[in-house]
Enzyme design. Structure first.
Site: not given
Lengths: 74, 338
Positions: B114, B264, B294
């Site tokens: 990430c 993120h 995500n």
């Protein structure tokens, strides 16, 4: 404590009036997502960070409150 | 000469996983609860034979198809993934060939999750502003779906597959268009977000493929992705606000002077906890995960792609803060002018 109980009620998806120190978490959706959300709630309300494992083992709201008191005293 | 982001294009695989599919598998979680808690409606899922390198190639081809960047103009390729095709060779080398980039082009893989996009931007800026490259193609792609056990709702509700392609190029400007950067690493958190087997430390075995249920009823094996959600939340709340403060100090700026904040895109509950903790106004705070989930190192560029849309042309440049954080633990933040 008021805002904390309102937040907990949202996390547990119950009415805020039902939240008290004696509330039994084991009968509710006290799963890892609830624990994650409670870490954020406690950080927001009391500026302390609780340990996820200790929090997951809490059986009643009083146990969470004891963890908060312990962290605040550190 | 300063490095600048000149284009960002994303690619999403065709397969999709909706909340209704997940609610059918997890009796305690309704479709509505999944959306409310995660902020995610749908995730895209790569086909069984579609790898991160395939998706990154697709994203790059889409970028070239816009006609704004020529393949021949790319002189460095950076590919960020945690799901390479092979131990060796380097995926970026194969992507160079598949994209028809010139053979004088440099190519490297970086293995970060990430935080990876921000690290990729730092490397691209270094290459350009040191005169080592003039136009860098930064690709991100991951297929966490291939690591996730179908009955592990702690991660399957969150992660989606996807890829992005960014062009970073040198331009004449009176000030930096990317930077400054802050970085951070704490390998002490490695165990909390991990695929334990499949590398050389722990080969896959019959034992590692044994299914186990955790206390929340999630099922996984040691071959699957494991995330200790509470530990990741604690890490994030403790680390990201400090990194943001460091970044603003390094940039000599404030939240008031920042036009956009792109963190993120982990999930809605984490983003909202961070937004509240840092008092970031909602109108500056980008949330871009409802229809993609995500996507690991691709979340920030997917959000940027939305902000670089043609409708915004000519509306003036904006200063965006980018902060990636997660697996490693690894984190990084920067400012970009877009």
């Amino acid at each position: 404590m008021e805002a904390f109980y309102v937040g907990l009620a949202e996390i547990l998806e119950i009415e805020a009036s039902k939240v008290s120190s004696e509330l039994n978490l084991t009968e509710l959706a006290w799963d890892s997502l609830a624990v994650i959300s409670t870490i954020a709630l406690v950080d927001d309300q009391f500026s302390v960070m609780l340990d996820g494992k200790a929090l997951a083992q809490c059986q009643r709201v009083a146990d969470i409150e004891a963890l908060i008191a312990k962290e605040k005293a550190r | 000469m300063f490095a600048r982001i000149s284009a960002v294009v994303g690619y999403l695989p065709a397969g999709s996983l909706a909340n209704s599919d997940l609610a059918a598998l997890y009796p305690d979680w309704s479709e509505d609860k999944i959306l409310r808690k995660t902020g995610i409606r749908e995730r895209h899922i790569a086909k069984a034979d579609e790898t991160a390198a395939d998706m990154a190639t697709q994203a790059a081809n889409r970028l070239f198809a816009t006609g704004n960047t020529q393949r021949e103009a790319i002189d460095f390729l950076i590919f960020c993934t945690q799901a390479p095709d092979y131990f060796l060779p380097t995926s970026a080398c194969m992507i160079q060939h598949r994209l028809g980039l010139k053979t004088t082009c440099g190519a490297v893989d970086i293995n970060l999750g990430c935080s990876g996009y921000v690290y990729g931007l730092a490397l691209a800026k270094g290459l350009i502003e040191s005169g080592s490259a003039s136009r860098v193609l930064l690709l991100t792609a991951d297929t966490y779906s291939k690591f996730i056990h179908p009955l592990d709702k702690s991660v399957r509700t969150l992660f989606g597959d996807g890829a992005t392609a960014t062009v970073v190029e040198g331009v004449q400007a009176d000030r930096a268009q990317i930077g400054p950067f802050v970085f951070g690493t704490d390998g002490g958190g490695a165990e909390n977000l991990i695929v334990r087997t499949g590398g050389l430390r722990h080969p896959r075995t019959a034992e590692s493929a044994r299914e186990r249920a955790d206390s929340s009823g999630n099922v996984r094996t040691d071959d699957n992705l494991f995330m200790d959600g509470p530990a990741i939340m604690t890490f994030t709340l403790a680390t990201v606000p400090k990194a943001v403060a460091q970044l603003m100090a390094a940039a000599g700026t404030t939240l008031e002077e920042t036009d956009l904040v792109i963190l993120h895109q982990a999930n809605a509950y984490m983003l909202e906890a961070l937004r509240k903790k840092m008092n970031i106004p909602r109108e500056k705070f980008i949330v871009h995960l409802e229809n993609i989930g995500n996507t690991v190192s691709s979340t920030i560029p997917f959000a940027l792609e939305g902000e670089l849309s043609p409708e915004r042309e000519g509306r003036g440049r904006r200063k965006a803060m980018l902060v990636g954080f997660g697996v490693g633990y690894s984190w990084a933040g920067t400012y970009v002018t877009i």
